[in-house]
Design an enzyme around this catalytic site. Structure first.
Site, short mmCIF file in Angstrom:
data_model
loop_
_atom_site.label_atom_id
_atom_site.label_comp_id
_atom_site.label_asym_id
_atom_site.label_seq_id
_atom_site.Cartn_x
_atom_site.Cartn_y
_atom_site.Cartn_z
N CYS A 1 43.49 41.19 31.33
CA CYS A 1 43.75 42.46 31.62
C CYS A 1 45.70 41.88 30.56
CB CYS A 1 43.97 41.48 32.71
SG CYS A 1 45.00 42.85 34.24
N HIS B 1 39.27 42.29 34.84
CA HIS B 1 39.05 40.99 35.20
C HIS B 1 37.51 40.54 34.53
CE1 HIS B 1 43.46 39.65 36.21
NE2 HIS B 1 42.99 40.85 36.53
N GLU C 1 35.96 37.57 34.65
CA GLU C 1 35.55 37.02 35.18
C GLU C 1 35.49 36.59 37.27
OE1 GLU C 1 40.02 36.93 35.42
OE2 GLU C 1 38.71 37.26 34.43
#
Length: 199
Positions: free
Chosen positions: A77, A179, A181
């Site tokens: 990001c 992202h 994650e």
């Protein structure tokens, strides 16, 4: 093989660390370069805005280290945006590891600014090791108001009123505008690929 997660003081380390734990990847959070120990790969996460993030990277010695380090590096990001030459957000110079500027995402008719939510990966580079096992149309999670236009380092794009560089790589330096994650199975696969695919 241990991954060092760079703590800039303006990133949500917890979600990145939880994702690495779920993937069974050894890692350590590092507030300064001295905390890296024997880490073989580095992740630069980031939330917030470019100017304070670059100030923290500079103050803590990260900017100098990253500009001269040859370990595989993944920016996430804002962390991806800081890999570029300059950001329009705050008019700040970045790390200069990937050529190009970060610019404000235009307000497209019918779309909310900033870009927040799930979007599809398109135009995947079939030879990109970070995208091994990822299909065109896979959904990943974005939160950003600035972006890199597609260029020589772009390995995948998404469409949000304009083509956005979703994944970039130049040599050992890579970045995800989304992202990983927070992107389910596709994001987990990209993190696993980063752990073993590039050197």
């Amino acid at each position: 093989m241990k991954i060092g997660v760079i703590d800039t003081g303006c990133a949500n380390l917890a979600s990145v660390r939880f994702a690495l734990e779920r993937a069974g990847l050894d890692h350590v959070a590092a507030a300064t370069p001295f905390d890296l120990g024997d880490c073989a790969r580095l992740i630069l996460p980031g939330v917030g805005s470019a100017a304070p993030a670059m100030a923290r990277l500079t103050d803590r010695g990260w900017a100098e280290l990253l500009r001269g380090d040859d370990r595989p590096l993944l920016g996430i990001c804002l962390g991806m945006q800081l890999l570029f030459d300059r950001s329009e957000e705050g008019g700040v110079d970045g790390l200069g590891l990937i050529a190009g500027d970060i610019i404000r995402l235009p307000r497209a008719e019918g779309l909310v600014w900033p870009h927040m939510g799930w979007n599809e990966l398109e135009e995947l580079d079939p030879d990109e090791p970070l995208l091994a096992g990822i299909e065109s149309g896979s959904h990943v999670y974005f939160v950003h108001g600035y972006y890199a236009a597609p260029g020589p380092a772009t390995r995948a794009v998404c469409d949000y009123g304009t083509p956005v560089s979703a994944l970039v790589r130049k040599g050992h330096v890579a970045g995800c505008q989304f992202h990983p994650e927070r992107s389910g199975a596709a994001g987990a696969r990209i993190l696993m690929n980063f752990a073993g695919a590039i050197s």
